[in-house]
Design a protein around this motif. Structure first.
Motif, PDB file in Angstrom:
ATOM      1  N   PHE A 145       0.826  -1.208   0.000  1.00  0.00           N
ATOM      2  CA  PHE A 145       0.000   0.000   0.000  1.00  0.00           C
ATOM      3  C   PHE A 145       0.860   1.258   0.000  1.00  0.00           C
ATOM      4  O   PHE A 145       1.932   1.284   0.604  1.00  0.00           O
ATOM      5  CB  PHE A 145      -0.885   0.058   1.259  1.00  0.00           C
ATOM      6  N   SER A 146       0.325   2.297  -0.622  1.00  0.00           N
ATOM      7  CA  SER A 146       0.920   3.626  -0.442  1.00  0.00           C
ATOM      8  C   SER A 146       0.507   4.090   0.955  1.00  0.00           C
ATOM      9  O   SER A 146      -0.402   3.519   1.567  1.00  0.00           O
ATOM     10  CB  SER A 146       0.388   4.599  -1.496  1.00  0.00           C
ATOM     11  N   ALA A 147       1.153   5.130   1.458  1.00  0.00           N
ATOM     12  CA  ALA A 147       0.806   5.643   2.782  1.00  0.00           C
ATOM     13  C   ALA A 147      -0.665   6.072   2.811  1.00  0.00           C
ATOM     14  O   ALA A 147      -1.389   5.778   3.774  1.00  0.00           O
ATOM     15  CB  ALA A 147       1.709   6.813   3.158  1.00  0.00           C
ATOM     16  N   ASN A 148      -1.139   6.732   1.763  1.00  0.00           N
ATOM     17  CA  ASN A 148      -2.525   7.177   1.700  1.00  0.00           C
ATOM     18  C   ASN A 148      -3.488   5.992   1.689  1.00  0.00           C
ATOM     19  O   ASN A 148      -4.493   5.986   2.408  1.00  0.00           O
ATOM     20  CB  ASN A 148      -2.731   8.060   0.474  1.00  0.00           C
ATOM     21  N   ALA A 149      -3.195   4.974   0.903  1.00  0.00           N
ATOM     22  CA  ALA A 149      -4.052   3.790   0.838  1.00  0.00           C
ATOM     23  C   ALA A 149      -4.041   3.040   2.173  1.00  0.00           C
ATOM     24  O   ALA A 149      -5.080   2.543   2.622  1.00  0.00           O
ATOM     25  CB  ALA A 149      -3.602   2.871  -0.297  1.00  0.00           C
ATOM     26  N   PHE A 150      -2.891   2.977   2.802  1.00  0.00           N
ATOM     27  CA  PHE A 150      -2.761   2.319   4.107  1.00  0.00           C
ATOM     28  C   PHE A 150      -3.643   3.040   5.134  1.00  0.00           C
ATOM     29  O   PHE A 150      -4.409   2.424   5.872  1.00  0.00           O
ATOM     30  CB  PHE A 150      -1.290   2.332   4.538  1.00  0.00           C
ATOM     31  N   TYR A 151      -3.544   4.364   5.145  1.00  0.00           N
ATOM     32  CA  TYR A 151      -4.315   5.188   6.066  1.00  0.00           C
ATOM     33  C   TYR A 151      -5.816   5.011   5.824  1.00  0.00           C
ATOM     34  O   TYR A 151      -6.595   4.842   6.775  1.00  0.00           O
ATOM     35  CB  TYR A 151      -3.904   6.653   5.885  1.00  0.00           C
ATOM     36  N   LYS A 152      -6.243   5.044   4.565  1.00  0.00           N
ATOM     37  CA  LYS A 152      -7.663   4.874   4.237  1.00  0.00           C
ATOM     38  C   LYS A 152      -8.151   3.477   4.600  1.00  0.00           C
ATOM     39  O   LYS A 152      -9.267   3.313   5.103  1.00  0.00           O
ATOM     40  CB  LYS A 152      -7.910   5.171   2.758  1.00  0.00           C
ATOM     41  N   SER A 153      -7.318   2.468   4.360  1.00  0.00           N
ATOM     42  CA  SER A 153      -7.697   1.091   4.722  1.00  0.00           C
ATOM     43  C   SER A 153      -7.874   0.957   6.231  1.00  0.00           C
ATOM     44  O   SER A 153      -8.828   0.325   6.698  1.00  0.00           O
ATOM     45  CB  SER A 153      -6.648   0.090   4.234  1.00  0.00           C
ATOM     46  N   LEU A 154      -6.968   1.558   6.984  1.00  0.00           N
ATOM     47  CA  LEU A 154      -7.096   1.516   8.452  1.00  0.00           C
ATOM     48  C   LEU A 154      -8.382   2.207   8.905  1.00  0.00           C
ATOM     49  O   LEU A 154      -9.072   1.713   9.806  1.00  0.00           O
ATOM     50  CB  LEU A 154      -5.888   2.176   9.125  1.00  0.00           C
ATOM     51  N   GLY A 155      -8.702   3.321   8.289  1.00  0.00           N
ATOM     52  CA  GLY A 155      -9.938   4.026   8.633  1.00  0.00           C
ATOM     53  C   GLY A 155     -11.165   3.168   8.367  1.00  0.00           C
ATOM     54  O   GLY A 155     -12.086   3.103   9.191  1.00  0.00           O
ATOM     55  N   ARG A 156     -11.176   2.498   7.210  1.00  0.00           N
ATOM     56  CA  ARG A 156     -12.298   1.623   6.859  1.00  0.00           C
ATOM     57  C   ARG A 156     -12.394   0.475   7.859  1.00  0.00           C
ATOM     58  O   ARG A 156     -13.472   0.159   8.366  1.00  0.00           O
ATOM     59  CB  ARG A 156     -12.114   1.070   5.439  1.00  0.00           C
ATOM     60  N   ILE A 157     -11.260  -0.150   8.182  1.00  0.00           N
ATOM     61  CA  ILE A 157     -11.252  -1.282   9.115  1.00  0.00           C
ATOM     62  C   ILE A 157     -11.725  -0.833  10.502  1.00  0.00           C
ATOM     63  O   ILE A 157     -12.510  -1.525  11.159  1.00  0.00           O
ATOM     64  CB  ILE A 157      -9.847  -1.922   9.198  1.00  0.00           C
ATOM     65  N   ARG A 158     -11.284   0.327  10.942  1.00  0.00           N
ATOM     66  CA  ARG A 158     -11.721   0.850  12.250  1.00  0.00           C
ATOM     67  C   ARG A 158     -13.230   1.072  12.281  1.00  0.00           C
ATOM     68  O   ARG A 158     -13.891   0.801  13.275  1.00  0.00           O
ATOM     69  CB  ARG A 158     -10.984   2.147  12.577  1.00  0.00           C
ATOM     70  N   ARG A 159     -13.785   1.594  11.173  1.00  0.00           N
ATOM     71  CA  ARG A 159     -15.242   1.799  11.115  1.00  0.00           C
ATOM     72  C   ARG A 159     -15.972   0.468  11.176  1.00  0.00           C
ATOM     73  O   ARG A 159     -16.984   0.342  11.876  1.00  0.00           O
ATOM     74  CB  ARG A 159     -15.618   2.580   9.854  1.00  0.00           C
ATOM     75  N   VAL A 160     -15.465  -0.545  10.466  1.00  0.00           N
ATOM     76  CA  VAL A 160     -16.058  -1.877  10.503  1.00  0.00           C
ATOM     77  C   VAL A 160     -16.002  -2.443  11.926  1.00  0.00           C
ATOM     78  O   VAL A 160     -16.993  -2.989  12.437  1.00  0.00           O
ATOM     79  CB  VAL A 160     -15.337  -2.828   9.511  1.00  0.00           C
ATOM     80  N   LEU A 161     -14.841  -2.297  12.566  1.00  0.00           N
ATOM     81  CA  LEU A 161     -14.694  -2.795  13.938  1.00  0.00           C
ATOM     82  C   LEU A 161     -15.631  -2.069  14.896  1.00  0.00           C
ATOM     83  O   LEU A 161     -16.278  -2.696  15.745  1.00  0.00           O
ATOM     84  CB  LEU A 161     -13.241  -2.665  14.407  1.00  0.00           C
ATOM     85  N   MET A 162     -15.714  -0.751  14.790  1.00  0.00           N
ATOM     86  CA  MET A 162     -16.586   0.029  15.675  1.00  0.00           C
ATOM     87  C   MET A 162     -18.041  -0.385  15.500  1.00  0.00           C
ATOM     88  O   MET A 162     -18.774  -0.556  16.477  1.00  0.00           O
ATOM     89  CB  MET A 162     -16.416   1.531  15.406  1.00  0.00           C
TER      90      MET A 162
END
Length: 173
Positions: A145-162
């Motif tokens: 992943f690029s840094a931007n894609a990594f950051y966006k993926s983490l955001g998506r995963i956090r929303r799914v977890l929440m």
């Protein structure tokens, strides 16, 4: 149980639960230094009664009762917070116990929700939280992943977890 085994078991349980005990104590005493002192007094009191502890029962509720008593003892000794009446302290202690129960429930829900994630998402979360002192840019170098894609993926995963955690907690209430 032999004395070395008893000591080893006590230390293991204390280390496992000391952060939760400190989180319970800290709001009641007002500062970290006093909370550490109360935690030490709590450990001493627990050690004296550890022979009475039933290993089949959860340790934290047992330990929390000792912490509760030591917090009350602290306030009686110090009188630093004279505005905290016995009744108010009891209310704060009860609320703190309730908050700890909610925290534990959410932590268990997080464990369950993490297991439901796709393996690739779980690996991203592990990479991120295993190396908390590294930036997203540094972490993304070890992935595709690029840094931007990594950051966006983490955001998506956090929303799914929440969302998953909130559903689990809502169904248990």
């Amino acid at each position: 149980m032999s004395e070395p085994d008893k000591t080893s078991r006590f230390v293991q349980l204390l280390v496992q639960h000391q952060d939760a005990l400190l989180r319970f104590i800290l709001p009641m005493v007002g500062n970290h230094s006093d909370a550490q002192d109360v935690l030490q007094d709590t450990a001493t009191a627990m050690w004296k009664k550890f022979g009475n502890y039933d290993d089949a029962m959860p340790f934290f509720p047992w330990a929390r009762q000792f912490a509760r008593n030591e917090v009350l003892h602290f306030h009686r000794r110090s009188r630093k917070h004279a505005f905290l009446s016995e009744e108010l302290l009891q209310t704060l202690l009860t609320e703190s116990q309730d908050e700890e129960a909610i925290y534990e429930e959410r932590k268990q829900a997080l464990r369950e929700c993490l297991l439901k994630l796709p393996e690739s998402d779980r690996k991203l979360i592990q990479v991120r939280y295993a190396e908390q002192n590294q930036s997203i840019e540094e972490l993304s170098r070890g992935t595709s992943f690029s840094a931007n894609a990594f950051y966006k993926s983490l955001g998506r995963i956090r929303r799914v977890l929440m969302s998953c955690i909130n559903r689990k907690v809502a169904t248990h209430s």
